[in-house]
Design an enzyme around this catalytic site. Structure first.
Site, PDB file in Angstrom:
ATOM      1  N   ARG A 211       0.840  -1.184   0.000  1.00  0.00           N
ATOM      2  CA  ARG A 211       0.000   0.000   0.000  1.00  0.00           C
ATOM      3  C   ARG A 211       0.887   1.250   0.000  1.00  0.00           C
ATOM      4  NH1 ARG A 211      -3.272  -2.877  -1.624  1.00  0.00           N
ATOM      5  NH2 ARG A 211      -5.331  -3.415  -0.758  1.00  0.00           N
TER       6      ARG A 211
ATOM      7  N   HIS B 251      -0.910   0.170  -9.762  1.00  0.00           N
ATOM      8  CA  HIS B 251      -1.545  -0.774  -8.826  1.00  0.00           C
ATOM      9  C   HIS B 251      -2.015  -2.034  -9.578  1.00  0.00           C
ATOM     10  CE1 HIS B 251      -3.761  -1.090  -4.723  1.00  0.00           C
ATOM     11  NE2 HIS B 251      -3.491  -2.281  -5.205  1.00  0.00           N
TER      12      HIS B 251
END
Lengths: 307, 307
Positions: free
Chosen positions: B222, B270
């Site tokens: 993250r 991502h």
């Protein structure tokens, strides 16, 4: 049978003597290591030897290449006719080649070459993911290099097909002696072949057209395996997604060559797999011992086959 | 115990319903699949559900995330308090994450990020090769993701170290619960941690300084795990060789962010590992069956731990 102490020449313009000589001395403490060729040399260790090296030798028992590819030595008119030539197959170089093949296969499989283009344009866009089991990697050559790459690709879940002159059985690998049949199932084509008259130009328009659409070509063998014009055609019409080229004809790749700046081509300077002195020296020492004992050296080149 | 037919909501703004629904229908032919939330939903399958989804539900037996990371669901004030939340750990996503980790580790290990810079300058220059056994990959997180990556990195000959909150034993892996001790042996640092208050900011100047010089940082967890300013400092002073960043805070990475064009940073949107419907649906169906039988679902989130 040689005397217990043999004279070994190290002759290379490309390999660093300062890395090799200490390791060779430790592995062969009884033998004489020299850097200047003369008539009394028993074994010559060579990789791009300086011009004139072979003429200064007498009749050594063995020429041991420090590389796996020997096509230049075979074509050298000064090579002492009839002297056995061994190519070097050593675990460090084999592992390095597989690392490079995996790096390129994964770069293509996971679209990193496309994401790099997006990064240049600051574009945030997801590309659909594929599973390794959706892809088939086709290996040209199933010898020491091909079988190591096959095993590690299988471990990541890729389908693996392989082509070789003689039938080969590797667990889990779809093995072909018919090139066309292999190409028809191939997404990522990896060239690991020795360069011979039979293999030159194998990466050509006909081969690319038989591959599955959207695949990639990885040439880590020799520049002459590839017909560059055909590759550019298959990239430009969108049949191939990307090419990873480590070898060229000639080398270094000329500064004005269009491959440097083609967006579909990743160029590297013949570094896919370098000989690793730490793992190579034990293999060389083993061949020296074989010669000393009057045995046949390992990995002798078949001059007819060309490797 | 639920009735034999359960009502299942699919609610996602990011996952493609057209890929998921046919697979879910085939795996759960007796159940009712709906796209609009209401009070009678038994199980909600969610990944970035549309705003207001949770308020329209009654008290489902399970919320099943379609992703592994659940920190956003845990922070959602509309999440129905007390309803069990399961995260999704499925083999396709785990394999994809390992592919990405291997691709980046190999890209760094074999200097491909440097060769790409050379290609732009048409420079033909060999960089000294290292062996995988010269390198240690340090994994932050030794759960399902870390252990799969560890196993495949070991198969390529890398040394592997790993850090986890609780001691873990994985054959061949140097396992640490002391972060400093792991960092001191680490060349390539890979973040695979869930985002919790304890793990936020773990990739910081102090961590980088403890790593071996010339390494790389791979953040596929993250954005908030990384202190970007500290990373840029460690890249600019040459301590770190390269960084591979897939996650950012916020996402998408703003167009004016300096990371897009930093020569030491590879940016991806991502995509390190996407959920794979083909391998995820059997895992989800398994959890539906567990709920139907009144059993505890697999991979329930510990709200205190945050994953």
């Amino acid at each position: 049978m040689l005397p217990s102490c043999v004279k070994i020449l190290f002759a290379s313009q490309t390999e660093k003597a300062e890395l090799w000589l200490p390791l060779l001395r430790r592995a062969l403490p009884e033998d004489e290591l020299v850097a200047v060729p003369d008539k009394s040399v028993d074994i010559a260790l060579v990789a791009t030897p300086p011009a004139g090296t072979f003429q200064k030798l007498g009749r050594p028992k063995l020429v041991q290449s420090l590389w796996m590819g020997v096509e230049k030595l075979l074509a050298d008119p000064t090579y002492p006719r009839g002297v056995p030539l061994a190519r070097l197959i050593e675990p460090g170089m084999v592992a390095a080649m597989t690392e490079t093949v995996l790096a390129h296969v994964l770069d293509w499989h996971r679209h990193f070459y496309q994401y790099r283009a997006q990064q240049r344009e600051r574009s945030w866009k997801r590309i659909d993911q594929r599973m390794a089991s959706d892809r088939t990697v086709g290996l040209l050559g199933l010898g020491e290099l091909g079988s190591d790459a096959a095993r590690k690709l299988l471990g990541l879940g890729f389908n693996v097909a392989g082509w070789s002159r003689r039938p080969r059985t590797i667990p889990g690998v779809q093995s072909f002696t018919d090139l066309t049949a292999m190409l028809r199932v191939t997404d990522a084509l990896v060239c690991l072949l020795p360069l011979t008259p039979q293999t030159a130009g194998v990466l050509n328009a006909r081969s690319f057209a038989m591959m599955r659409r959207g695949g990639c070509v990885i040439n880590v063998a020799r520049g002459a395996h590839l017909v560059t014009r055909d590759l550019l055609g298959a990239l430009d019409n969108g049949w191939l997604a990307h090419a990873y080229l480590d070898v060229f004809e000639p080398e270094p790749l000329p500064r004005d060559d269009q491959l440097w700046q083609h967006p579909g081509v990743t160029v590297t300077p013949h570094i896919a797999a370098l000989t690793e002195p730490r793992t190579a020296v034990p293999k060389i020492a083993e061949n020296v011992e074989r010669v000393r004992r009057g045995e046949t050296p390992a990995n002798l080149v078949d001059v007819q086959a060309g490797y």
